[in-house]
Scaffold this motif. Structure first.
Motif, short mmCIF file in Angstrom:
data_model
loop_
_atom_site.label_atom_id
_atom_site.label_comp_id
_atom_site.label_asym_id
_atom_site.label_seq_id
_atom_site.Cartn_x
_atom_site.Cartn_y
_atom_site.Cartn_z
N ALA A 163 0.84 -1.21 0.00
CA ALA A 163 0.00 0.00 0.00
C ALA A 163 0.87 1.26 0.00
O ALA A 163 0.61 2.21 -0.76
CB ALA A 163 -0.93 0.00 1.22
N ARG A 164 1.90 1.28 0.85
CA ARG A 164 2.78 2.46 0.92
C ARG A 164 3.43 2.73 -0.43
O ARG A 164 3.50 3.87 -0.89
CB ARG A 164 3.89 2.24 1.96
CG ARG A 164 3.42 2.35 3.40
CD ARG A 164 4.60 2.49 4.34
NE ARG A 164 5.46 1.31 4.38
CZ ARG A 164 5.21 0.22 5.11
NH1 ARG A 164 4.10 0.16 5.84
NH2 ARG A 164 6.04 -0.80 5.12
N ARG A 165 3.90 1.69 -1.06
CA ARG A 165 4.59 1.85 -2.35
C ARG A 165 3.60 2.28 -3.44
O ARG A 165 3.92 3.12 -4.29
CB ARG A 165 5.29 0.55 -2.73
CG ARG A 165 6.52 0.30 -1.85
CD ARG A 165 6.92 -1.16 -1.84
NE ARG A 165 8.18 -1.37 -1.14
CZ ARG A 165 8.32 -1.42 0.18
NH1 ARG A 165 7.27 -1.26 0.98
NH2 ARG A 165 9.50 -1.60 0.74
N ALA A 166 2.42 1.70 -3.43
CA ALA A 166 1.43 2.03 -4.46
C ALA A 166 0.98 3.49 -4.32
O ALA A 166 0.76 4.18 -5.33
CB ALA A 166 0.23 1.09 -4.33
N ARG A 172 -4.72 4.81 -5.98
CA ARG A 172 -5.67 4.83 -4.87
C ARG A 172 -5.69 3.40 -4.32
O ARG A 172 -5.72 2.44 -5.11
CB ARG A 172 -7.03 5.24 -5.44
CG ARG A 172 -8.16 5.18 -4.48
CD ARG A 172 -9.45 5.68 -5.14
NE ARG A 172 -10.57 5.32 -4.29
CZ ARG A 172 -11.37 4.28 -4.49
NH1 ARG A 172 -11.23 3.52 -5.56
NH2 ARG A 172 -12.33 4.00 -3.65
N VAL A 173 -5.64 3.27 -2.99
CA VAL A 173 -5.54 1.92 -2.42
C VAL A 173 -6.78 1.62 -1.58
O VAL A 173 -7.13 2.39 -0.67
CB VAL A 173 -4.27 1.79 -1.54
CG1 VAL A 173 -4.16 0.36 -0.99
CG2 VAL A 173 -3.02 2.16 -2.33
N PRO A 181 -9.85 -4.20 12.08
CA PRO A 181 -10.90 -3.18 12.09
C PRO A 181 -10.60 -2.11 11.02
O PRO A 181 -9.42 -1.92 10.64
CB PRO A 181 -10.80 -2.58 13.50
CG PRO A 181 -9.43 -2.91 13.97
CD PRO A 181 -8.98 -4.15 13.26
N PRO A 182 -11.63 -1.40 10.55
CA PRO A 182 -11.42 -0.39 9.50
C PRO A 182 -10.32 0.62 9.84
O PRO A 182 -9.54 1.00 8.97
CB PRO A 182 -12.79 0.29 9.40
CG PRO A 182 -13.76 -0.74 9.87
CD PRO A 182 -13.04 -1.56 10.90
N ALA A 183 -10.23 1.01 11.13
CA ALA A 183 -9.21 2.01 11.50
C ALA A 183 -7.80 1.48 11.22
O ALA A 183 -6.91 2.24 10.80
CB ALA A 183 -9.36 2.38 12.97
N ALA A 184 -7.59 0.19 11.45
CA ALA A 184 -6.26 -0.39 11.22
C ALA A 184 -5.92 -0.37 9.73
O ALA A 184 -4.78 -0.13 9.34
CB ALA A 184 -6.22 -1.82 11.75
N LEU A 185 -6.93 -0.60 8.89
CA LEU A 185 -6.68 -0.54 7.45
C LEU A 185 -6.29 0.87 7.04
O LEU A 185 -5.34 1.06 6.25
CB LEU A 185 -7.92 -1.00 6.66
CG LEU A 185 -7.90 -2.47 6.25
CD1 LEU A 185 -8.02 -3.38 7.45
CD2 LEU A 185 -8.98 -2.77 5.24
N ARG A 186 -6.99 1.85 7.59
CA ARG A 186 -6.66 3.26 7.27
C ARG A 186 -5.24 3.57 7.69
O ARG A 186 -4.48 4.17 6.95
CB ARG A 186 -7.65 4.21 7.93
CG ARG A 186 -8.95 4.31 7.17
CD ARG A 186 -9.85 5.43 7.64
NE ARG A 186 -11.23 5.01 7.42
CZ ARG A 186 -12.01 4.44 8.33
NH1 ARG A 186 -11.59 4.25 9.56
NH2 ARG A 186 -13.23 4.06 8.02
N GLU A 187 -4.88 3.14 8.91
CA GLU A 187 -3.49 3.38 9.39
C GLU A 187 -2.48 2.74 8.45
O GLU A 187 -1.36 3.22 8.32
CB GLU A 187 -3.30 2.73 10.77
CG GLU A 187 -3.66 3.61 11.92
CD GLU A 187 -3.78 2.80 13.21
OE1 GLU A 187 -3.08 1.77 13.34
OE2 GLU A 187 -4.60 3.19 14.06
N ARG A 188 -2.86 1.66 7.81
CA ARG A 188 -1.94 0.95 6.92
C ARG A 188 -2.01 1.46 5.48
O ARG A 188 -1.46 0.86 4.57
CB ARG A 188 -2.24 -0.55 6.97
CG ARG A 188 -1.88 -1.13 8.31
CD ARG A 188 -2.49 -2.49 8.55
NE ARG A 188 -2.18 -2.91 9.91
CZ ARG A 188 -1.73 -4.10 10.24
NH1 ARG A 188 -1.55 -5.01 9.33
NH2 ARG A 188 -1.45 -4.39 11.49
N THR A 191 -7.98 2.36 2.11
CA THR A 191 -9.37 2.70 2.43
C THR A 191 -10.15 1.41 2.58
O THR A 191 -10.16 0.58 1.66
CB THR A 191 -9.98 3.55 1.29
OG1 THR A 191 -9.16 4.71 1.13
CG2 THR A 191 -11.41 3.94 1.59
N PRO A 192 -10.78 1.18 3.75
CA PRO A 192 -11.47 -0.11 3.94
C PRO A 192 -12.71 -0.22 3.07
O PRO A 192 -13.42 0.77 2.87
CB PRO A 192 -11.85 -0.10 5.42
CG PRO A 192 -11.56 1.26 5.94
CD PRO A 192 -10.84 2.05 4.93
#
Ligand code: MLT
Length: 320
Positions: A163-166, A172-173, A181-188, A191-192
């Motif tokens: 995700a960081r590289r893309a 858009r990821v 949880p959705p918040a963890a996906l956002r942190e990573r 977009t969940p």
């Protein structure tokens, strides 16, 4: 105090740092470096009294193999995936299982991007053509990645690194991961989305980053391909079996899938199957984690983890 000298068997070909780290331990374990033993020979060796077994992905640690190893206390998987180890059998026999999940993240993420570029810009076809004396400038039309949507199936360490590289490429990821949880996906950096279907409906590139489990086997099957956008690129660098290879081949032939980058296969090596030899598939022989840096880190991590398990110390990466 026990005076037994630990014996640690290296059953697959591993970076020499494994041996160095083990031998530098104050307990001076005996390291048996015997990669490539056939299952019967490996069982016989384990029966002689082995306390630690370190494998990569080639050796299958089955219930029968564990039964042959009465002194075995820990299996170390030099890498992430533990699908080659019968975890239930290990648990039932009181054998610990540890892995080295952090060491290969950058290598696998970089290889995923390498496959993505290769498919999008038809690098393998272009290279093969030129080497055969052809100048196929007009035929080799590619697609750009900037502005396109990357759909990550699984947003663990490697998914997050992709995700960081893309994002740096202007993509858009979006991500789907039922374990976060959705918040963890956002942190990573993803977009969940609510479910896999929603991800498949919007992704221009689908990249799989989940382990092979009974739940994920065949996760991308005929129904999933039917939901994907026409012209999607599919990437598989996690484990063979998550992407249904017959369904992928059918989707390549129908034109729904523009191209695929594959490093892992349901059967390895796969041989020259119609999928591997397909002109719009870029295939590599499970080398995503195969960098000098990653293999050195894996070797150090797994050697320390196996030593910790033998000492009864707290573990960083206990699987069982
Ligand atoms: C892993 O699970 O770490 C990878 O598949 C690397 C490998 O063992 O080749």
């Amino acid at each position: 105090m026990s005076t037994t000298r630990w014996r640690v068997l290296l059953a697959d070909r591993l970076h020499p740092r494994v041996r160095e780290v083990l031998q530098a331990a104050p307990e001076k374990p005996l390291v048996l470096d015997e990669p490539g033993l056939a299952p019967d020979a490996l069982a016989a060796r384990l029966a002689e009294g082995v306390h630690g077994l370190i494998v990569r992905s080639r050796t299958r640690v089955t219930a029968a193999l564990l039964d042959a190893a009465p002194h075995l206390r820990v299996v170390g998987r030099a890498g992430v995936g533990v699908d080659n180890i019968d975890l239930d059998a290990a648990r039932a026999r009181g054998v610990g299982v540890v892995n080295a999940p952090a060491a290969t993240t950058d290598a696998v993420a970089e290889h995923t991007l390498a496959l993505l570029f290769a498919v999008a810009r038809r690098i393998a076809e272009a290279d093969a053509g030129l080497k055969a004396g052809r100048w196929e400038k007009k035929r080799l039309m590619g697609v750009e990645l900037a502005g396109r949507t990357l759909g990550l199936v699984g947003v663990g360490r490697i998914g997050a690194a992709v995700a960081r590289r893309a994002a740096a490429l202007g993509m858009r990821v979006v991500g789907y991961d039922p374990h976060l949880p959705p918040a963890a996906l956002r942190e990573r950096g993803a977009t969940p989305v609510e479910n896999l279907e929603a991800l498949l409906a919007q992704a221009d590139v689908v990249s799989v980053h989940v382990p092979l489990t009974p739940e994920t086997r065949g996760l991308l099957g005929p129904a999933a391909f039917a939901r994907m956008k026409k012209g999607v690129i599919v990437l598989g660098t996690a484990r063979g079996g998550v992407i249904d290879e017959d369904a992928l081949l059918a989707a390549l032939e129908s034109g729904r899938v523009r191209g695929a980058g594959l490093d892992v296969f349901a059967q390895e090596p796969p041989g020259p199957t119609p999928l591997v030899t397909h002109p719009r598939v870029v295939a590599t022989p499970h080398i995503a984690a195969q960098t000098e840096e990653a293999q050195r880190r894996v070797a150090e991590d797994i050697a320390h983890e196996v030593l910790a398990a033998l000492r009864g110390q707290p573990l960083r990466w206990r699987v069982v």
